[in-house]
Write an enzyme that holds these catalytic residues in place. Sequence first.
Site, mmCIF file in Angstrom:
data_model
loop_
_atom_site.group_PDB
_atom_site.id
_atom_site.type_symbol
_atom_site.label_atom_id
_atom_site.label_comp_id
_atom_site.label_asym_id
_atom_site.label_seq_id
_atom_site.Cartn_x
_atom_site.Cartn_y
_atom_site.Cartn_z
ATOM 1 N N ASP A 65 0.815 -1.227 0.000
ATOM 2 C CA ASP A 65 0.000 0.000 0.000
ATOM 3 C C ASP A 65 0.848 1.275 0.000
ATOM 4 O O ASP A 65 0.317 2.375 -0.147
ATOM 5 C CB ASP A 65 -1.001 0.004 1.179
ATOM 6 C CG ASP A 65 -0.356 -0.137 2.542
ATOM 7 O OD1 ASP A 65 0.658 -0.849 2.649
ATOM 8 O OD2 ASP A 65 -0.865 0.462 3.511
ATOM 9 N N HIS A 138 7.490 -0.829 13.121
ATOM 10 C CA HIS A 138 6.409 -1.470 12.368
ATOM 11 C C HIS A 138 6.708 -2.966 12.274
ATOM 12 O O HIS A 138 7.684 -3.439 12.859
ATOM 13 C CB HIS A 138 6.327 -0.791 10.984
ATOM 14 C CG HIS A 138 5.114 -1.121 10.194
ATOM 15 N ND1 HIS A 138 3.860 -1.217 10.729
ATOM 16 C CD2 HIS A 138 4.957 -1.392 8.854
ATOM 17 C CE1 HIS A 138 2.990 -1.514 9.778
ATOM 18 N NE2 HIS A 138 3.633 -1.625 8.633
ATOM 19 N N HIS A 263 -3.573 7.560 6.694
ATOM 20 C CA HIS A 263 -3.490 6.093 6.721
ATOM 21 C C HIS A 263 -4.585 5.495 7.611
ATOM 22 O O HIS A 263 -4.321 4.842 8.622
ATOM 23 C CB HIS A 263 -2.078 5.677 7.194
ATOM 24 C CG HIS A 263 -1.738 4.235 6.911
ATOM 25 N ND1 HIS A 263 -2.092 3.205 7.758
ATOM 26 C CD2 HIS A 263 -1.080 3.658 5.879
ATOM 27 C CE1 HIS A 263 -1.649 2.054 7.254
ATOM 28 N NE2 HIS A 263 -1.036 2.304 6.116
HETATM 29 ZN ZN LIG Z 1 0.319 0.864 5.290
HETATM 30 ZN ZN LIG Z 2 2.798 -1.339 6.615
#
Ligand SMILES: [Zn+2]
Ligand SMILES: [Zn+2]
Length: 296
Positions: A65, A138, A263
């Site tokens: 994405d 992340h 997001h």
């Molecule tokens: Zn993302």
């Molecule tokens: Zn991500």
Amino acid sequence: MIRVTILGTAGASPTKQRNLTSVALAYDGDVVLFDCGEGTQMQILKYGVNSSRIRAIFISHAHGDHVIGLAGLVRTLALNGRKEPLKVFAPRGSEGVVRNLIEFDKAALTYPIEIKGVQKGLIYEGKDFTVSAFKLDHTISSYGYVFKINNKRRFMGDKAKRLGIYGEMFSILQKRGSIRLGKRTIRLTDVTTISLGKKVVYASDTRPTSSTANAARGADMLIHESTYADAESGLARDRGHSTAYEAAMIAKKAKAKKLELIHFSARYKSASGLETEARKVFPNSVAAKDGDVIDL
Ligand SMILES: [Zn+2]
Ligand SMILES: [Zn+2]
């Protein structure tokens, strides 16, 4: 003036109102992109970003994405006859993902593309600005970026005049750092001030982390992911994302001037609830919409 154009605000999958994540910054004839989700080239057309001025693209991490839009954009730039080199930055170790998107069909590109692996620190110097990277938190290696206009030294006209500085003395002072006037020495610092260049910080995808708060200290704008509302804070933790509240806590800690939330999970038809949650902690929070243009 920095012009920030929010090209896409969707996380993971798009909705009818939201395209996948990308933000354009235009400054003094240069454009840089932060992330390039699928469909970014359409958003660029729709919202009037000058794609021929894109000098560099900074990819936060190699999740689809944030990166798939590169495939279409680099081909369209070639069809437009671009000659100027393009730099694409992505976390070290994910350069192959970027290379595949650029080279998979052996399309003839009319310009060189330089792919650079990112580690933390200064990674790009423009005419009058820099971009540096900092580590995010992340599920895979992810970096945030700081866009910073260089600080400028300015003469205080009145004070310089009072001390007897005029004409070419200014350039001598600038060159040598000091000048002698009779028995006195006037230093550059006596008659100048430093004006701090503006700073915009981009952080997506990430858990709330102190490295973002440090990078965003005093920022004119922090653009921070806000995938979930408070009710889904468990999901945010499990999937390496932030809630609106957590993003606002980072903006507050950093003493940033403004927070733009991006997001958003497709489960929220409108992001206004997330904006309300963020404003409880950090009043100058906005849930960004695709096409928003903010001049700083
Ligand atoms: Zn993302
Ligand atoms: Zn991500």
